[in-house]
Design a protein around this motif. Structure first.
Motif, PDB file in Angstrom:
ATOM      1  N   ILE A 139       5.874  -3.171   4.210  1.00 28.05           N
ATOM      2  CA  ILE A 139       4.661  -2.923   3.427  1.00 28.05           C
ATOM      3  C   ILE A 139       4.628  -1.491   2.883  1.00 28.05           C
ATOM      4  CG2 ILE A 139       2.130  -2.864   3.479  1.00 28.05           C
ATOM      5  CD1 ILE A 139       2.257  -5.058   5.633  1.00 28.05           C
ATOM      6  N   ASN A 168      -6.601 -10.931  -3.419  1.00 29.26           N
ATOM      7  CA  ASN A 168      -5.849 -10.354  -2.301  1.00 29.26           C
ATOM      8  C   ASN A 168      -6.492  -9.123  -1.684  1.00 29.26           C
ATOM      9  OD1 ASN A 168      -2.925 -11.713  -2.071  1.00 29.26           O
ATOM     10  ND2 ASN A 168      -3.533 -11.669  -4.223  1.00 29.26           N
ATOM     11  N   ALA A 169      -7.375  -8.466  -2.404  1.00 29.51           N
ATOM     12  CA  ALA A 169      -7.944  -7.214  -1.900  1.00 29.51           C
ATOM     13  C   ALA A 169      -9.294  -7.403  -1.225  1.00 29.51           C
ATOM     14  CB  ALA A 169      -8.083  -6.211  -3.047  1.00 29.51           C
ATOM     15  N   LEU A 171       0.349  -4.693  -1.293  1.00 37.08           N
ATOM     16  CA  LEU A 171      -0.593  -5.803  -1.092  1.00 37.08           C
ATOM     17  C   LEU A 171       0.145  -7.135  -1.041  1.00 37.08           C
ATOM     18  CD1 LEU A 171      -3.777  -5.222  -3.296  1.00 37.08           C
ATOM     19  CD2 LEU A 171      -3.690  -5.579  -0.831  1.00 37.08           C
ATOM     20  N   ALA A 214       2.063  -7.524   2.214  1.00 32.65           N
ATOM     21  CA  ALA A 214       1.135  -7.767   3.321  1.00 32.65           C
ATOM     22  C   ALA A 214       0.696  -9.222   3.355  1.00 32.65           C
ATOM     23  CB  ALA A 214      -0.084  -6.845   3.190  1.00 32.65           C
ATOM     24  N   ALA A 215       0.517  -9.811   2.165  1.00 25.76           N
ATOM     25  CA  ALA A 215       0.074 -11.204   2.091  1.00 25.76           C
ATOM     26  C   ALA A 215       1.137 -12.174   2.571  1.00 25.76           C
ATOM     27  CB  ALA A 215      -0.343 -11.540   0.659  1.00 25.76           C
ATOM     28  N   GLN A 232      -3.350  -9.127   8.896  1.00 24.44           N
ATOM     29  CA  GLN A 232      -3.129  -9.098   7.453  1.00 24.44           C
ATOM     30  C   GLN A 232      -4.204  -8.284   6.757  1.00 24.44           C
ATOM     31  OE1 GLN A 232      -4.031 -12.204   4.227  1.00 24.44           O
ATOM     32  NE2 GLN A 232      -1.964 -12.799   4.867  1.00 24.44           N
ATOM     33  N   ASP A 233      -5.472  -8.478   7.130  1.00 24.16           N
ATOM     34  CA  ASP A 233      -6.562  -7.742   6.490  1.00 24.16           C
ATOM     35  C   ASP A 233      -6.427  -6.243   6.733  1.00 24.16           C
ATOM     36  OD1 ASP A 233      -7.592 -10.101   5.577  1.00 24.16           O
ATOM     37  OD2 ASP A 233      -9.217 -10.224   7.037  1.00 24.16           O
ATOM     38  N   SER A 283      -3.703  -4.577   7.329  1.00 21.53           N
ATOM     39  CA  SER A 283      -2.554  -4.075   6.565  1.00 21.53           C
ATOM     40  C   SER A 283      -2.904  -3.928   5.094  1.00 21.53           C
ATOM     41  CB  SER A 283      -1.365  -5.027   6.735  1.00 21.53           C
ATOM     42  OG  SER A 283      -0.986  -5.136   8.093  1.00 21.53           O
ATOM     43  N   LYS A 284      -3.638  -4.890   4.565  1.00 22.95           N
ATOM     44  CA  LYS A 284      -4.075  -4.794   3.168  1.00 22.95           C
ATOM     45  C   LYS A 284      -4.956  -3.575   2.953  1.00 22.95           C
ATOM     46  CE  LYS A 284      -3.958  -9.682   1.775  1.00 22.95           C
ATOM     47  NZ  LYS A 284      -4.784 -10.817   1.323  1.00 22.95           N
TER      48      LYS A 284
END
Length: 432
Positions: A151, A322-323, A388, A391-392, A401-402, A404-405
Motif C-alpha cells: 500500500i 473507495n474512500a 487506495l 488497500a481495497a 481495510q478501512d 489502511s484506506k
C-alpha cells in the motif's frame, strides 16, 4: 469553461471530490453508503464478486434484493474497481510502454538510471518501514496487516506532479526527475498487483485468451496492413484500417483480454495491459502532462485522448466508492501506511538515489542537487489513488481495510511536508 474543466481533469480534482463526498457520506450514513457501494447491478454466473462475499459485505440488507441463486454478483463497486479502472491502468501502461519502447524513451539510457535507483528505494523503503513497525507491534498485528505491505509503495502521478510544480516550479529538473520516478513506480505497481494480489485461485490457462486476443489484433489490425503496404508509400490499407475501424478492433480484443484476466485469477483491472503494446504508436513522446501530446495523432495517443475525460469521471466514482471510511477507523494500520509513505518513501528515495548518483556515479540531472532529491522523496509520498486501490484488494472489507484506506487518504499530508522541506532545503523555483 474548457480551461477550468481541463485543469480539474489534469489534476484529478474529480477524484478528490469523490473522496470527500464519500468521507462525509460514510460518516453521516454508513449503512446507506455501503448499500450503494455494494448495490447489485446483475446477478449472474460469470462476472462479479462471489455471492458469498457479497452477502458478507452487505449483511442483512442483502435480504431486500430478491434474486435467483447465482454464483456471482456484479456490484457497483466491482463495476468501477474491476471493470472501469482497467481504463485507468491502461493509460498508465501507455506512458510506461512509451517510456520503455521508444528510442528516446524516458526510462531508457543513462538519464533514467538514477531515477530508477530512486524508484527502487521508493518501493523498498516504505515496505520495510511498514513491515518492520508491524513486527514491533507484535505478531497479532503483523499477521493482520502484513498483506498490505504494498500500500505505501505507490506514488500518485497526478498529485505528485501538481505538488512538484508548486514546490520546484515547472522548469526545475527535479520535476522531470519526479515524473520519471512516478512512471517507473507505476510500472512496478502493475507488476506487484499482478503477482502478489490475485483475486482468486489462479487459472493461468485463461491468460491464453488475453495473449491470443493481443496477438490477433496486432497481426490483423497493425502488422498485416503495414506489411501489405510495404511497397506503397501512400499506405492505403493501413489508412483504411485507421479511418474505418479505428480503435474498435482493439476494444474487442480488450474485452476478451479483460475476461481472460478475470477468469485467470489475476486482477481484472490489469486486463487491458496486453492490448496497449499492440496499438500503433508514434516514434516519440513528449510526456504525460506535456501540452504537445495533444498533437500526436498515432492510434495509441488517439486512444489516450479518447479516454482522458472518461477516466477522470471513472476516478470520481473510484473515490466515491473507495474512500468512504468512518473517522473512527483510524488505528494501527493507518499509522503503518502513513509511516511507510511519509518516512519510508523519502528515506528510501534519498538513500537509493544517493547510491545511484554518487556511489555508482550515475549523477543527477544538471541543476538538481541532492537536497532537491530529498524534497522529491517527500513529494512522492503522496500515495492516494493506487494506495487506495491496493488497500481495497489487499484486505477483505472491514476494520483493517478501512484503517489502511485512511492512511492512503491522509498521505496528502505529504504535500504540506514537501512545501516545508522545499523551504528548508533552499529550493529555488524555476518557471518554465
Amino acid at each position: 469553461m474548457y480551461r477550468v474543466w481541463n485543469f480539474v481533469t489534469n489534476y484529478s480534482l474529480l477524484l478528490v471530490a469523490g473522496a470527500v463526498i464519500a468521507l462525509v457520506w460514510a460518516n453521516l450514513d454508513p449503512r446507506g453508503y455501503h448499500a450503494v457501494v455494494e448495490y447489485p447491478l446483475w446477478f449472474n454466473d460469470h462476472v462479479g464478486v462471489t455471492m458469498e462475499r457479497w452477502l458478507r459485505a452487505l449483511g442483512e440488507d442483502a435480504e431486500a434484493f430478491g434474486h435467483a441463486e447465482t454464483a456471482r454478483v456484479l456490484t457497483f463497486h466491482y463495476l468501477v474497481n474491476d471493470v472501469l479502472m482497467a481504463f485507468f491502468f491502461s493509460v498508465a501502461a501507455k506512458e510506461v510502454w512509451e517510456a520503455v519502447i521508444l528510442e528516446r524513451g524516458s526510462l531508457r539510457g543513462r538519464r533514467a538510471a538514477t531515477p530508477l535507483c530512486a524508484t527502487a528505494g521508493g518501493m523498498i523503503g516504505p515496505a520495510a518501514v511498514f513491515l518492520g513497525l508491524a513486527a514491533v507491534l507484535g505478531s497479532d498485528t503483523f499477521d493482520a496487516v502484513a498483506n498490505g505491505w504494498a500500500i505505501p509503495t505507490a506514488t500518485d502521478i497526478a498529485f505528485s506532479y501538481l505538488v512538484g510544480r508548486v514546490v520546484f516550479g515547472a522548469g526545475h529538473p527535479a520535476v522531470r526527475f519526479l515524473l520519471l520516478l512516478a512512471i517507473a513506480d507505476d510500472a512496478a505497481g502493475l507488476v506487484i498487483l499482478a503477482v502478489f494480489y490475485p483475486t482468486g485461485a489462479l487459472a493461468p490457462g485463461w491468460l491464453l485468451v488475453s495473449l491470443g486476443a493481443a496477438l490477433a489484433v496486432y497481426a490483423l489490425a497493425n502488422w498485416l496492413p503495414r506489411h501489405l503496404d510495404r511497397a506503397d508509400p501512400m499506405r492505403p490499407r493501413a489508412t483504411w484500417v485507421r479511418q474505418h475501424l479505428g480503435v474498435w478492433p482493439y476494444a474487442l480484443a480488450g474485452a476478451l483480454s479483460w475476461y481472460g484476466f478475470a477468469q485467470s485469477g489475476l486482477h481484472p483491472a490489469l486486463g487491458l495491459l496486453p492490448i496497449v503494446p499492440t496499438l500503433p504508436h508514434a516514434d516519440r513522446a513528449f510526456g504525460i502532462f506535456a501540452e504537445a501530446e495533444q498533437y500526436l495523432t498515432d492510434l495509441l495517443n488517439h486512444a489516450q485522448h479518447l479516454l482522458k475525460h472518461p477516466v477522470e469521471v471513472i476516478l470520481f466514482f473510484f473515490g466515491l466508492l473507495n474512500a468512504g471510511v468512518e473517522l473512527s477507523a483510524v488505528s494501527a494500520p493507518t499509522a503503518l501506511v502513513l509511516a511507510g509513505l511519509l518516512l519510508g518513501k523519502p528515506v528510501g528515495i534519498l538513500l537509493f538515489g544517493y547510491v545511484g548518483a554518487r556511489v555508482l556515479r550515475l549523477g543527477l540531472p544538471p541543476g538538481m542537487r541532492m537536497a532537491d532529491l530529498a524534497v522529491v522523496g517527500c513529494v512522492a509520498a503522496i500515495g492516494f489513488t493506487v494506495s487506495l486501490f491496493i488497500a481495497a484488494v489487499a484486505f477483505e472489507p472491514g476494520a483493517v481495510q478501512d484503517a489502511s484506506k485512511m492512511g492512503a487518504l491522509l498521505s496528502f499530508a505529504a504535500a504540506g511536508i514537501a512545501v516545508v522541506a522545499g523551504r528548508l532545503a533552499g529550493v529555488r523555483r524555476r518557471p518554465r
